[in-house]
Design an enzyme around this catalytic site. Sequence first.
Site, mmCIF file in Angstrom:
data_model
loop_
_atom_site.group_PDB
_atom_site.id
_atom_site.type_symbol
_atom_site.label_atom_id
_atom_site.label_comp_id
_atom_site.label_asym_id
_atom_site.label_seq_id
_atom_site.Cartn_x
_atom_site.Cartn_y
_atom_site.Cartn_z
ATOM 1 N N TYR A 151 21.277 19.532 43.234
ATOM 2 C CA TYR A 151 22.451 18.650 43.171
ATOM 3 C C TYR A 151 22.015 17.179 43.140
ATOM 4 O O TYR A 151 22.386 16.415 42.247
ATOM 5 C CB TYR A 151 23.380 18.917 44.366
ATOM 6 N N ASN A 180 28.577 10.201 53.808
ATOM 7 C CA ASN A 180 29.498 11.333 54.040
ATOM 8 C C ASN A 180 30.959 10.891 53.936
ATOM 9 O O ASN A 180 31.448 10.167 54.804
ATOM 10 C CB ASN A 180 29.213 11.964 55.404
ATOM 11 N N LEU A 200 32.107 19.139 57.216
ATOM 12 C CA LEU A 200 32.291 19.195 58.662
ATOM 13 C C LEU A 200 33.736 18.971 59.115
ATOM 14 O O LEU A 200 34.319 19.832 59.792
ATOM 15 C CB LEU A 200 31.362 18.159 59.330
ATOM 16 N N ARG A 231 25.376 11.540 60.922
ATOM 17 C CA ARG A 231 25.770 11.156 59.573
ATOM 18 C C ARG A 231 26.598 9.878 59.617
ATOM 19 O O ARG A 231 27.174 9.526 60.649
ATOM 20 C CB ARG A 231 26.631 12.262 58.925
#
Length: 344
Positions: A151, A180, A200, A231
């Site tokens: 990816y 994120n 998440l 993150r």
Amino acid sequence: MGKILVTGGAGYIGSHCVIALINSGYDVVMFDSLEIGHIETVKTLQSIQAKGSVVDFIQGNLQNLSEISDVFKRHNIDSVVHFAAYSQVAESVKEPQKYYYNNVYGTLNLLNAMLENNVKNIVFSSTAATYGNPVYAPIDEKHPQIPVNPYGKTKLMIENIMDDYDKAYGLKSVRLRYFNVAGADYQARVGEWHNPETHLIPNILKSTFSDGKTFTLFGDDYDTKDGTCIRDYINVEDLANAHVLAIKYLNNGGETNFFNLGTTEGNSVKEVFKTCEDVVGKSVPIEIHPRRAGDPALLIAANNKAKSVMGWSPEKTLRDSITSAYNWEKILQERIQKKEMAEI
Ligand code: UFG
């Protein structure tokens, strides 16, 4: 104001970007295969009347050159914002063929259609995954780009292709490297809607809806403050605004460039989990599982370049993102239930 082509406009980040563009007075043409994006999202976006902007939708696939070329022939496109891509890291490891073909070949078709029609400005949805395992933190734009999964490799290849197309054909690009992405539209008109969901925050929130469904936390033995991964959660509306600034930057004659989009703040999985419980007002059953393959312990962005060059600063907090994601999740759950009822 020009007309902007948004590929992947019916997807999670694309749909928020469409709202930001129409709020800034741009006309938008959405191009989406609806393989991942949703027709309901298209209808919602077309129903938003802001400053008289027109929102057109064309269903099509970038893998088919004539479908994307036609869009440029039928619409007077000024600039492109390109989201359409597969984006699941684990899937990309299992099915690299799918990723290279869709993400890289699809983008080549898009770029070729742009050049054919003399459209020279593109904002590209890139990722922190192009950096690979962090060598230092916070990660700035000079950090080595050594992606560790297909990816991230597809996104880096596209960044490199864009550099070469600038040198040879004068195609100007802004590559936005997201950390994120979290949250939803503050009015809950659009939001994160993946199937399967791997991220998440929506996964924690989903666990609050069905009694007894446990949230799975991957790894609490990392070398971090509480043992869980850290993150940098950037709000999707803040992120969408950066795309509008990037369009303006290019339209003002800006050179090809690339920027991190993050907050510079790190939150652990446990901190995110606690904030979700707090926002929802419910405790969520949790199970600790072994580490998920390929998760680095810590990913935090340096974002001063986007600030100094484009004047972009994130405004929303993690709690804002979780609150808007929860409001959206309530709507999504209702939709899913209605669909299930209709199918019975
Ligand atoms: N996590 C859980 N349980 C879940 C989902 C996630 O414990 O059900 C953990 C993960 O193990 C990780 C953290 O929560 O530690 C964040 O995971 P996400 O899947 O939400 O996000 P990632 O950091 O894996 O991925 C994001 C983007 C990718 C991008 C990557 C690197 O979604 O597109 O950052 O930049 F490639």
